[in-house]
Write an enzyme that holds these catalytic residues in place. Structure first.
Site, PDB file in Angstrom:
ATOM      1  N   ASN A  10     -19.888  11.396 -36.875  1.00  0.00           N
ATOM      2  CA  ASN A  10     -19.368  12.787 -37.005  1.00  0.00           C
ATOM      3  C   ASN A  10     -20.547  13.899 -37.467  1.00  0.00           C
ATOM      4  O   ASN A  10     -21.038  13.795 -38.563  1.00  0.00           O
ATOM      5  CB  ASN A  10     -18.444  12.769 -38.337  1.00  0.00           C
ATOM      6  CG  ASN A  10     -17.720  14.139 -38.631  1.00  0.00           C
ATOM      7  OD1 ASN A  10     -18.137  15.182 -37.802  1.00  0.00           O
ATOM      8  ND2 ASN A  10     -17.243  14.359 -39.705  1.00  0.00           N
ATOM      9  N   HIS A  95      -9.716  15.529 -41.302  1.00  0.00           N
ATOM     10  CA  HIS A  95     -11.085  15.349 -42.176  1.00  0.00           C
ATOM     11  C   HIS A  95     -11.137  15.903 -43.366  1.00  0.00           C
ATOM     12  O   HIS A  95     -10.580  17.036 -43.485  1.00  0.00           O
ATOM     13  CB  HIS A  95     -12.209  15.783 -41.423  1.00  0.00           C
ATOM     14  CG  HIS A  95     -13.569  15.297 -42.044  1.00  0.00           C
ATOM     15  ND1 HIS A  95     -14.100  15.670 -43.067  1.00  0.00           N
ATOM     16  CD2 HIS A  95     -14.404  14.056 -41.713  1.00  0.00           C
ATOM     17  CE1 HIS A  95     -15.062  14.960 -43.558  1.00  0.00           C
ATOM     18  NE2 HIS A  95     -15.155  13.843 -42.700  1.00  0.00           N
ATOM     19  N   GLU A 168     -11.885   7.409 -46.033  1.00  0.00           N
ATOM     20  CA  GLU A 168     -13.038   8.046 -46.437  1.00  0.00           C
ATOM     21  C   GLU A 168     -12.775   8.480 -47.863  1.00  0.00           C
ATOM     22  O   GLU A 168     -12.273   9.519 -48.019  1.00  0.00           O
ATOM     23  CB  GLU A 168     -13.295   9.251 -45.464  1.00  0.00           C
ATOM     24  CG  GLU A 168     -13.745   8.938 -43.993  1.00  0.00           C
ATOM     25  CD  GLU A 168     -14.565  10.058 -43.237  1.00  0.00           C
ATOM     26  OE1 GLU A 168     -15.798   9.654 -43.157  1.00  0.00           O
ATOM     27  OE2 GLU A 168     -14.380  11.264 -43.510  1.00  0.00           O
ATOM     28  N   GLY A 174     -20.957  12.193 -48.307  1.00  0.00           N
ATOM     29  CA  GLY A 174     -22.267  12.629 -48.679  1.00  0.00           C
ATOM     30  C   GLY A 174     -23.006  12.554 -50.034  1.00  0.00           C
ATOM     31  O   GLY A 174     -23.993  13.384 -50.302  1.00  0.00           O
ATOM     32  N   GLY A 236     -21.574  10.073 -41.046  1.00  0.00           N
ATOM     33  CA  GLY A 236     -21.901  11.590 -41.269  1.00  0.00           C
ATOM     34  C   GLY A 236     -23.464  11.615 -41.078  1.00  0.00           C
ATOM     35  O   GLY A 236     -23.978  11.189 -40.195  1.00  0.00           O
ATOM     36  N   GLY A 237     -24.035  11.949 -42.225  1.00  0.00           N
ATOM     37  CA  GLY A 237     -25.531  12.037 -42.225  1.00  0.00           C
ATOM     38  C   GLY A 237     -26.529  11.274 -41.483  1.00  0.00           C
ATOM     39  O   GLY A 237     -27.185  11.586 -40.666  1.00  0.00           O
TER      40      GLY A 237
HETATM   41  P1  13P Z   1     -21.484  10.735 -44.890  1.00  0.00           P
HETATM   42  O1  13P Z   1     -21.831   9.495 -44.017  1.00  0.00           O
HETATM   43  O2  13P Z   1     -22.546  11.994 -44.736  1.00  0.00           O
HETATM   44  O3  13P Z   1     -21.249  10.570 -46.188  1.00  0.00           O
HETATM   45  O4  13P Z   1     -20.144  11.469 -44.208  1.00  0.00           O
HETATM   46  C1  13P Z   1     -18.911  10.896 -43.964  1.00  0.00           C
HETATM   47  C2  13P Z   1     -18.114  11.651 -43.144  1.00  0.00           C
HETATM   48  O5  13P Z   1     -17.402  12.498 -43.726  1.00  0.00           O
HETATM   49  C3  13P Z   1     -17.860  11.143 -41.885  1.00  0.00           C
HETATM   50  O6  13P Z   1     -16.591  11.767 -41.370  1.00  0.00           O
END
Ligand code: 13P
Length: 254
Positions: A10, A95, A168, A174, A236-237
């Site tokens: 993502n 999300h 999640e 994050g 995510g990151g």
């Molecule tokens: P991070 O991996 O940056 O914590 O984000 C997770 C996320 O929100 C994926 O949809």
């Protein structure tokens, strides 16, 4: 299907259009011969372009959001059939960042999910997860079951139609600190039990996957790869770097 694992990136709103297409090209090359299921979800403006880049390659295209109607006067929205036209095979639904900043709620998520399931070729990734307060007050299990019921209640799946549930925990997103693996295993078990109650074990086994998202990196991914009931990851990151995302993808397949 025997819960084949999947890894999904993502990219949120973190890259420019130029950076998005560069990274998509890099991913396509990096994943040659990968052998598993992988998808990337870039910003909406880039979907058509990234769809062209990924075409015929090992990485599939996903969108970050969708609207529940297929056509009409809905300024700014994108329909499920438009996503398919752009080459999307997956779409993230509900999300937590959309729940937070755009006040999306589970009655909207339910409508979005229904609309996605109405279109052939698009697999929804439905996000659920508790926030910090819900976690601190021991309401996690209740929250997860409730979110599943609101999102999925009354929905019938046709044939082998696939649904991915992304667990999640909002506090982990994050933050740099993922959930403890044992806790993830427990939460995934609660989710599968709730789904079994709603759809029956056979449908859950064939049509559902439950994946984890929240601060996954190449450093902690190994702790998640062997976990019972964790059918993949939403990243995510760490998915903004092709090598890092590839390492994660390889590790979760094991
Ligand atoms: P991070 O991996 O940056 O914590 O984000 C997770 C996320 O929100 C994926 O949809």
């Amino acid at each position: 299907m025997d819960n084949k694992k999947i890894v999904i990136a993502n990219w949120k709103m973190k890259l420019s259009l130029a950076e998005t297409s560069d990274l998509a090209k890099e991913m396509k090359n990096k994943f040659k011969g990968f052998g598993g299921e992988a998808a990337i979800c870039p910003n909406s403006v880039s979907l058509v372009g990234v769809g062209k880049i990924l075409k015929g390659g090992p990485v599939k295209l996903g969108a970050q959001n969708v609207f529940w109607e297929d056509k009409g006067a809905y300024t700014g929205e994108i329909s499920p059939s438009m996503l398919v036209e752009a080459g999307c095979e997956y779409v993230i639904v509900g999300h937590s960042e959309r729940r937070k900043y755009l006040l999306e709620n589970y009655s909207m998520i339910h409508k979005e999910l229904k609309a996605v399931l109405n279109i052939e070729g698009l697999t929804p990734i439905v996000c659920i997860g508790e926030d910090t307060v819900e976690r601190k007050t021991d309401r996690r299990d209740f929250v997860l079951v409730n979110q599943l019921q609101e999102a999925l209640g009354g929905i019938n799946l046709m044939g082998d139609q696939q649904v991915i549930i992304a667990y999640e925990p909002i506090w982990a997103i994050g933050s740099g600190t993922a959930i403890e693996p044992t806790e993830a295993e427990y939460a995934h078990k609660i989710i599968k039990i709730a789904l079994n109650d709603m759809f029956g074990m056979r449908v859950v086994k064939n049509n559902f996957r439950v994946i984890y998202g929240g601060s996954i990196s190449s450093k902690n991914v190994k702790e998640f790869s062997g976990l019972e009931g964790v059918d993949g990851l939403l990243v995510g990151g760490a998915s903004l770097d092709a090598e890092e995302f590839y390492k994660i993808a390889k590790a979760i397949l094991k």
